[in-house]
Design a protein around this motif. Structure first.
Motif, short mmCIF file in Angstrom:
data_model
loop_
_atom_site.label_atom_id
_atom_site.label_comp_id
_atom_site.label_asym_id
_atom_site.label_seq_id
_atom_site.Cartn_x
_atom_site.Cartn_y
_atom_site.Cartn_z
N ASN A 255 24.90 31.05 25.85
CA ASN A 255 24.29 31.88 26.87
C ASN A 255 22.85 31.45 27.10
O ASN A 255 22.24 30.81 26.24
N THR A 256 22.27 31.83 28.23
CA THR A 256 20.90 31.38 28.53
C THR A 256 19.88 31.99 27.59
O THR A 256 18.80 31.42 27.41
N ASP A 257 20.19 33.12 26.97
CA ASP A 257 19.26 33.67 25.99
C ASP A 257 19.35 32.94 24.65
O ASP A 257 18.54 33.19 23.76
N ASN A 258 20.33 32.05 24.49
CA ASN A 258 20.45 31.23 23.28
C ASN A 258 19.95 29.81 23.50
O ASN A 258 20.17 28.95 22.64
N MET A 259 19.30 29.56 24.62
CA MET A 259 18.77 28.23 24.94
C MET A 259 17.26 28.24 24.77
O MET A 259 16.54 29.00 25.44
N ASN A 260 16.76 27.40 23.88
CA ASN A 260 15.33 27.32 23.58
C ASN A 260 14.70 26.28 24.50
O ASN A 260 15.21 25.16 24.63
N ILE A 261 13.58 26.60 25.10
CA ILE A 261 12.90 25.68 26.01
C ILE A 261 12.48 24.40 25.29
O ILE A 261 12.30 23.35 25.91
N SER A 262 12.38 24.45 23.97
CA SER A 262 11.97 23.29 23.18
C SER A 262 13.09 22.27 23.01
O SER A 262 12.84 21.16 22.53
N GLY A 263 14.32 22.62 23.37
CA GLY A 263 15.44 21.71 23.13
C GLY A 263 15.93 21.73 21.70
O GLY A 263 16.61 20.81 21.26
N GLU A 264 15.60 22.79 20.97
CA GLU A 264 16.09 22.97 19.61
C GLU A 264 17.38 23.79 19.62
O GLU A 264 17.46 24.79 20.32
N SER A 265 18.33 23.37 18.83
CA SER A 265 19.52 24.17 18.60
C SER A 265 19.14 25.34 17.70
O SER A 265 18.47 25.16 16.69
#
Length: 463
Positions: A255-265
């Protein structure tokens, strides 16, 4: 009480406060009846100058959440929205966690310490704000394995058992409780930007873009800061998905709330490593239509990036954001090839040759049914194992055209009978002695073995 003992490498920060009050709610950590330290990540602690803490001080900071000197004085539950299985939800936010502290690592990067299971917040809705001990153990295993396999991931920093009995509908209850702390480069999510767009807050969006460029991307904004951030997000996401692909990892809930702007999993709930190379394999039992299946992760993350771009249109024209999104196929292809050559321990070659090699390996894994970790291990450094399955004939023909990277097979790990894996049956077997007899020795040995594998993979560069 001063609890940080090594001031030479400890560099506290509170940069998030510069954003102002639009981005968080001040919250009080839960008061737990017990504090039993179960896991402390000394390797990660050394990166931020906290490895010298006594166990008592560690529990004070990461179980009772006494503020770290010079860092954030209060716990901050972050606000965000998000698409959940592609349905927009404006009622999100940190519901069982908060941003606890910020520090600089040895490279000068701003690092966050965030919690999971630390109590209710204004965003908890009907949840109890708690985390099961089993969930914490699963997150330890996910992050340790992913880090070893070269995935850019948050790290599990601390796990403290908290002495509560939790009721859960999807596992035997009552079950033991824990509070977890993770270390990552950021807790700014795609949903953080979506919230500002939904609420029509252009000034706050501009502040968040500036913060992300300065503190997370650590790059000059250029003439078009929003386009610069979009390009950074796309590049980081492509790298992350390619790393998952080569690791055979299925996140479960993209989901988009599980996507970090840093590109970290990060944010590990339901997750799996592939038992076989299967594009339709899913990690979450509730993903009934396979939206986030292994073979659809690239599509899912690109969809999320489009939603990020839509949010950024609040302060930037759409045509300035499209070029970054259009680079997705190129970036994904290059990132998969790079990661695959690294895991195989082979020198880089031209793109067409690498692509053919990776394709032959994937076809072989798919047709043979071999567990993917075993295949990557078997062909390490260009080795061709005895008793080769016919599905790998094309791969065997291509391998002589590649050179092993220097040191590709030097580590003793490569003489083992097989690779370290992290399949769901193993995860359950590691949990069983903890649940049945409070025996953590098997988990400790597994972490040690996974880190040994990580050392073997890291012995070779990816030039």
């Amino acid at each position: 009480m001063q609890r940080v003992t090594d001031k030479s490498s400890y560099r506290p920060e509170k940069a998030f406060l510069d954003l102002g009050g639009d981005f968080h709610d001040v919250v009080a950590p839960a008061a737990f009846p017990a504090h039993r330290l179960r896991y402390r990540n000394q390797r990660a602690a050394a990166e931020v100058g906290l490895e010298g803490l006594t166990d008592a001080a560690w529990v004070g900071h990461f179980g009772r959440f006494e503020p770290l000197p010079g860092s954030l004085p209060l716990a901050l539950a972050l606000r965000y929205h998000g698409h959940q299985f592609r349905t927009y939800n404006p009622e999100l936010g940190d519901g069982r966690g908060f941003l606890f502290a910020q520090l600089r690592d040895g490279a000068g990067r701003l690092m966050d310490l965030g919690t999971k299971g630390s109590g209710r917040t204004p965003w908890s809705r009907f949840g109890d704000g708690r985390l099961t001990l089993k969930g914490a153990v699963r997150e330890i295993l996910a992050t340790e394995m992913l880090e070893a396999l070269g995935v850019t991931t948050s790290r599990t920093f601390s796990v403290i058992e908290t002495g509560e009995a939790l009721e859960r509908g999807d596992e035997p209850s009552p079950t033991r409780s824990a509070v977890l702390v993770r270390l990552s480069h950021s807790h700014v999510r795609y949903g953080s930007f979506q919230r500002l767009a939904a609420l029509q807050m252009p000034e706050a969006m501009t502040r968040l873009v500036d913060y992300a460029l300065r503190e997370i991307a650590r790059t000059e904004p250029g003439p078009d800061p929003v386009a610069t951030l979009m390009a950074y997000a796309v590049e980081g996401a492509a790298r992350m998905v390619a790393q998952w692909h080569v690791a055979g990892f299925v996140h479960g809930v993209l989901n988009t709330d599980n996507m970090n702007i840093s590109g970290e999993s990060f944010d590990y709930g339901p997750w799996r490593f592939l038992p076989a190379w299967d594009s339709g394999f899913t990690a979450a039992y509730f993903d009934q239509f396979g939206l986030y299946a292994f073979g659809r992760q690239a599509e899912a993350v690109h969809w999320n990036l489009v939603e990020l771009a839509k949010a950024l249109r609040l302060i930037a024209p759409a045509d300035s954001l499209v070029p970054a999104l259009q680079r997705w196929p190129e970036l994904m292809g290059a990132a998969v090839r790079r990661q695959a050559m690294w895991r195989l321990g082979l020198k880089r070659a031209d793109a067409a040759a690498e692509e053919a090699l990776v394709r032959a390996l994937e076809v072989g894994m798919g047709e043979s049914g071999i567990q993917p970790d075993a295949a990557w291990f078997a062909f390490r450094g260009g080795r061709v194992p005895d008793g080769l399955h016919p599905a790998f004939a094309a791969l065997a023909d291509l391998l002589p055209g590649f050179e092993p990277a220097p040191g590709a097979l030097d580590h003793p790990y490569w003489a083992d009978r097989g690779p370290e894996t992290m399949l769901i049956d193993e995860v359950e077997a590691l949990w069983a002695p903890i649940a049945g007899g409070d025996d953590w020795s098997r988990l400790d040995r597994k972490i040690e073995a996974v880190r040994r594998m990580g050392s073997a993979l890291a012995d070779v560069g990816d030039d």
